[in-house]
Design an enzyme around this catalytic site. Structure first.
Site, PDB file in Angstrom:
ATOM      1  N   GLU A 301     -34.191 -36.986  55.194  1.00  0.00           N
ATOM      2  CA  GLU A 301     -33.692 -36.507  56.482  1.00  0.00           C
ATOM      3  C   GLU A 301     -34.520 -36.982  57.667  1.00  0.00           C
ATOM      4  OE1 GLU A 301     -35.101 -34.740  53.988  1.00  0.00           O
ATOM      5  OE2 GLU A 301     -36.282 -33.053  54.713  1.00  0.00           O
ATOM      6  N   HIS A 325     -26.000 -32.974  53.276  1.00  0.00           N
ATOM      7  CA  HIS A 325     -27.308 -32.387  52.992  1.00  0.00           C
ATOM      8  C   HIS A 325     -28.366 -32.888  53.989  1.00  0.00           C
ATOM      9  CE1 HIS A 325     -30.450 -30.754  50.235  1.00  0.00           C
ATOM     10  NE2 HIS A 325     -31.164 -31.741  50.762  1.00  0.00           N
ATOM     11  N   GLU A 326     -28.459 -34.191  54.121  1.00  0.00           N
ATOM     12  CA  GLU A 326     -29.496 -34.737  55.022  1.00  0.00           C
ATOM     13  C   GLU A 326     -29.208 -34.359  56.470  1.00  0.00           C
ATOM     14  OE1 GLU A 326     -31.880 -35.450  53.307  1.00  0.00           O
ATOM     15  OE2 GLU A 326     -30.904 -35.957  51.407  1.00  0.00           O
ATOM     16  N   HIS A 329     -30.403 -30.866  57.204  1.00  0.00           N
ATOM     17  CA  HIS A 329     -31.861 -30.774  57.405  1.00  0.00           C
ATOM     18  C   HIS A 329     -32.243 -30.895  58.878  1.00  0.00           C
ATOM     19  CE1 HIS A 329     -33.990 -30.399  53.653  1.00  0.00           C
ATOM     20  NE2 HIS A 329     -33.385 -31.430  53.082  1.00  0.00           N
ATOM     21  N   GLU A 348     -35.357 -26.653  51.623  1.00  0.00           N
ATOM     22  CA  GLU A 348     -34.313 -27.160  50.727  1.00  0.00           C
ATOM     23  C   GLU A 348     -33.246 -26.129  50.361  1.00  0.00           C
ATOM     24  OE1 GLU A 348     -33.869 -30.194  50.412  1.00  0.00           O
ATOM     25  OE2 GLU A 348     -35.817 -31.023  50.975  1.00  0.00           O
ATOM     26  N   ASP A 405     -45.723 -32.697  45.047  1.00  0.00           N
ATOM     27  CA  ASP A 405     -44.511 -33.246  44.426  1.00  0.00           C
ATOM     28  C   ASP A 405     -44.136 -32.476  43.156  1.00  0.00           C
ATOM     29  OD1 ASP A 405     -44.285 -35.008  46.495  1.00  0.00           O
ATOM     30  OD2 ASP A 405     -45.007 -36.754  45.405  1.00  0.00           O
ATOM     31  N   TYR A 413     -34.289 -25.703  45.630  1.00  0.00           N
ATOM     32  CA  TYR A 413     -32.940 -26.085  46.043  1.00  0.00           C
ATOM     33  C   TYR A 413     -31.920 -25.027  45.625  1.00  0.00           C
ATOM     34  CZ  TYR A 413     -34.520 -30.881  47.031  1.00  0.00           C
ATOM     35  OH  TYR A 413     -35.146 -31.978  47.561  1.00  0.00           O
TER      36      TYR A 413
HETATM   37  N1  BES Z   1     -36.147 -33.962  51.695  1.00  0.00           N
HETATM   38  C1  BES Z   1     -35.517 -34.283  50.465  1.00  0.00           C
HETATM   39  C2  BES Z   1     -36.195 -35.365  49.695  1.00  0.00           C
HETATM   40  C3  BES Z   1     -37.643 -35.115  49.301  1.00  0.00           C
HETATM   41  C4  BES Z   1     -38.137 -33.844  49.106  1.00  0.00           C
HETATM   42  C5  BES Z   1     -38.467 -36.183  49.096  1.00  0.00           C
HETATM   43  C6  BES Z   1     -39.468 -33.657  48.759  1.00  0.00           C
HETATM   44  C7  BES Z   1     -39.788 -36.009  48.743  1.00  0.00           C
HETATM   45  C8  BES Z   1     -40.291 -34.732  48.583  1.00  0.00           C
HETATM   46  C9  BES Z   1     -34.053 -34.657  50.663  1.00  0.00           C
HETATM   47  O1  BES Z   1     -33.429 -33.942  51.669  1.00  0.00           O
HETATM   48  C10 BES Z   1     -33.307 -34.303  49.410  1.00  0.00           C
HETATM   49  O2  BES Z   1     -33.286 -33.159  49.071  1.00  0.00           O
HETATM   50  N2  BES Z   1     -32.690 -35.287  48.760  1.00  0.00           N
HETATM   51  C11 BES Z   1     -31.886 -35.069  47.590  1.00  0.00           C
HETATM   52  C12 BES Z   1     -30.454 -34.942  48.025  1.00  0.00           C
HETATM   53  C13 BES Z   1     -29.589 -34.026  47.228  1.00  0.00           C
HETATM   54  C14 BES Z   1     -30.153 -32.654  47.019  1.00  0.00           C
HETATM   55  C15 BES Z   1     -28.215 -33.938  47.877  1.00  0.00           C
HETATM   56  C16 BES Z   1     -32.068 -36.276  46.688  1.00  0.00           C
HETATM   57  O3  BES Z   1     -32.702 -37.245  47.122  1.00  0.00           O
HETATM   58  O4  BES Z   1     -31.624 -36.240  45.559  1.00  0.00           O
HETATM   59 ZN    ZN Z   2     -33.169 -31.887  51.036  1.00  0.00          ZN
END
Ligand code: BES
Ligand code: ZN
Length: 632
Positions: A301, A325-326, A329, A348, A405, A413
């Site tokens: 995002e 989703h993005e 955010h 999330e 991480d 989520y």
């Molecule tokens: N912000 C996240 C990605 C992220 C979180 C990267 C924590 C590194 C550390 C992003 O918004 C996300 O949740 N992406 C998901 C999308 C899905 C839930 C629709 C993905 O990349 O799978």
């Molecule tokens: Zn996300």
């Protein structure tokens, strides 16, 4: 320390008592851990070594050059600082694997600095001595091959095959590997940047962006709204722009641009839907950058410019919920930001809820119900995987001393999203929506932690009706493991039909195939997930493949599940396509289950090692680390 263990112990005893009563409605209350005496539950950010509470970096001016030959970014990061404590005499920023050449004050004189010892998770603090009058420091630095935020692609790893590509992924704590920065989600600053790249390439950031290629390869960026470091982003490559409407558009390699533009043509309308739900989009433009297929995640995002994987270009707009989703955010996360990575669910979980509300308003309730049900299945799977007593299944995480991480599971989520759905179902939709709009407005450009959210929720919503607080019982979600019994379940109108079809298929009746023409990706996902519970016979696999051409599908979600089923059922005709998929796709969510499944048998392991040997260079450095642990 003992005290903490004791509390955790009490908590599980309580739950044990409560579980052992089976269906009984009566439940012991889960108490919020008392913070004052227990370090674990404080709201400090243990993932930054910076001192923003003493000296704050308020504005960053970046002046950098991107060198594709050396795989390095070099230049200066100039920080305007503001003392929060008069006596403070050091400005401390985070770094990871950065080379610091020198540091100057605003007046051009040399500054003393010390680069501390590197911690394997946090990197090294860079401590810069301040004079009483210091307002600015300029850090001359360059990145190294160990930069965890950077993925450098050779031309062969792009769609065009002619030019190299670079992108960053800063969340959670990787910004510090390409910028010396106070790298905690609770610290915000504005920035501007000058970026020099090889001629012919375009550079884009999480800022106001160019729409055409610069002759000299020099780009200037401005981000006037304060953002945390995890939203710093840069991409450089052979990139072109195409508008969707007057505030939305798509960037991609020329080879992908038309396809991406078609897939995202409703994104302008999507932004309007989001605004109807929770108030104005505050970031000016909303653009999307489609990255080459090595991008390790689905989407990110980055403000003004969502980064996304090309694996959502299914050709039928069926995976645009990732964009919802993005986009969401930009309220939950970018406006109201989790204070520490322990509060990650505030980013999330809210975004999952918001994403599905956007999808409901675009596609209807029965469609959104499928997303909720798929999400619930993911929640069950992650709880089974982590263990239903695991503290990592609490919404409020405890990541102190660990890599943030590790908090990146489906818990924040899906458990988070489902908690908000329970609140919605408790108070009714109109009260929920008014509450969320107010929450985003009143907390815009601020940070939020789990405890303050609970107080805010009670004060602004749940205190209104006596039963509401007990009904939601939020502490059970935040500070206890597993899935609360009150967890909402979505309607199954569309999935019930899939279940009927599955039963028919398992009886050898293919007549359901006349109805699958109307199936969305999510019906296919549900179908394939159901089938993967037990291996299928070669005849069954052949029948499916023959009727639906699943081996050749261009839909990444279907492909992933089909290859998984093929591995389980030892359906070899799908293997070459699976190998091709693993060679180009860098999205970890797809790679992990496939490699794990292969490693489960000895022939599979041989295949996994052979494929991984060839595919590894195409994966992101952090993904390589993850898959290295699986394929041994
Ligand atoms: N912000 C996240 C990605 C992220 C979180 C990267 C924590 C590194 C550390 C992003 O918004 C996300 O949740 N992406 C998901 C999308 C899905 C839930 C629709 C993905 O990349 O799978
Ligand atoms: Zn996300």
């Amino acid at each position: 320390m003992k005290k903490i263990l004791l509390v955790a112990g009490c908590l599980s005893l309580l739950l044990f008592a409560c579980n052992s009563r089976g269906g009984s409605k009566q439940k012991e209350e889960v108490k919020e851990p008392q913070s004052a005496t227990e370090a674990v539950f404080d709201n400090n950010d243990y993932h930054t070594l910076s001192n923003a509470n003493e000296v704050l970096g308020k504005h960053l001016a970046l002046d950098i050059e991107v060198d594709f030959k050396q795989h390095s970014i070099s230049g200066t990061a100039t920080w305007d600082i503001e003392k929060q404590k008069a006596e403070a005499d050091k400005f401390i920023v985070d770094t990871r694997a950065l080379l610091i050449d020198s540091i100057k004050y605003g007046d051009g004189t040399k500054a003393d600095f010390e680069l501390g010892e590197a911690d394997s998770i946090l990197g090294a603090p860079l401590s810069i001595s301040l004079k009483p009058e210091t307002k600015q420091v300029k850090i001359f630095y360059r990145t190294t091959k160990s930069a965890t935020a950077l993925q450098w692609l050779e031309p062969a790893q792009t769609f065009g095959k002619k030019k190299p590509f670079l992108y960053t992924q800063s969340e959670s704590i990787h910004a510090r590997s390409w910028i010396p920065v106070q790298d905690g989600p609770g610290v915000r600053y504005t920035y501007n940047a000058k970026v020099k790249v090889p001629k012919g390439l375009m550079a884009l950031m999480s800022a106001e962006n160019p729409q055409t290629v610069s002759e000299e390869g020099i780009y200037e960026f401005k981000m006037n709204m304060p953002i945390p470091a995890y939203l710093m982003a840069l991409a450089v490559g052979d990139i072109k722009f195409q508008a969707i409407d007057n505030r939305t558009g798509v960037y991609a390699e020329p080879e992908m641009l038309a396809k991406a533009h078609k897939e995202f043509e409703e994104v302008g309308a999507m932004v309007h839907k989001a605004e109807e739900l929770y108030g104005p989009y505050r970031w000016g433009r909303y653009d999307i950058l489609v990255l080459p297929s090595g991008f390790p995640i689905g989407g990110m995002e980055n403000p003004k410019l969502t980064f996304c994987t090309p694996t959502i270009l299914a050709g039928d707009k069926s995976l645009v919920n990732l964009i919802a989703h993005e986009l969401a955010h930009n309220w939950s996360g970018n406006l109201v930001t989790n204070q520490t990575w322990n509060d990650f669910w505030l980013n999330e979980g809210f975004t999952i809820y918001f994403e599905r509300r956007i999808m409901e308003s675009m596609m209807g309730k029965d469609y959104a119900d499928m997303l909720w049900e798929i999400g619930y299945q993911d929640l069950e799977a992650v709880v089974a995987d982590l263990g239903k007593e695991s503290e990592d299944t609490h919404l409020r995480l405890n990541l102190k001393g660990r890599n943030p991480d590790e908090g990146l599971t489906d818990i924040p989520y899906e458990k988070g999203g489902h908690l908000l759905r329970l609140i919605e179902q408790t108070v009714g939709r109109s009260k929920m929506d008014a509450f969320l709009t107010k929450y985003f407005n009143e907390n815009a450009f601020k940070t939020m932690n789990t405890r303050d959210f609970t107080d805010y929720l009670n004060k602004n919503l749940l205190n209104e009706v006596t039963e509401w607080k007990a009904k939601v019982n939020i502490n059970e979600w935040l500070y206890a493991p597993g899935i609360p019994r009150t967890c909402p379940r979505a309607g199954k109108l569309r999935f019930n039909k899939v279940d009927t079809a599955t039963a028919q298929f398992l009886k050898g009746d293919m007549s359901f195939s006349q109805k699958t023409g109307k199936w969305s990706t999510f019906e296919w996902m549900h179908f394939l997930r159901k089938l993967s519970k037990t291996p299928l016979s070669p005849e069954q696999m052949k029948a499916l493949d023959h009727t639906f051409q699943l081996t050749q599908t261009q839909n990444s979600e279907k492909a992933d599940l089909w290859y998984l089923l093929a591995l389980k059922s030892k359906y070899e005709p799908a293997y070459p396509a699976m190998e091709a998929f693993l060679m180009v796709t860098g999205r970890e969510k797809f790679l992990q289950p496939l490699y794990k499944e292969m490693m489960a048998t000895s022939e599979g392991a041989t295949m996994a090692r052979a494929i991984y040997k060839k595919a590894r260079p195409n994966y992101h450095p952090l993904t390589q680390r993850v898959i290295d642990e699986i394929v041994k």
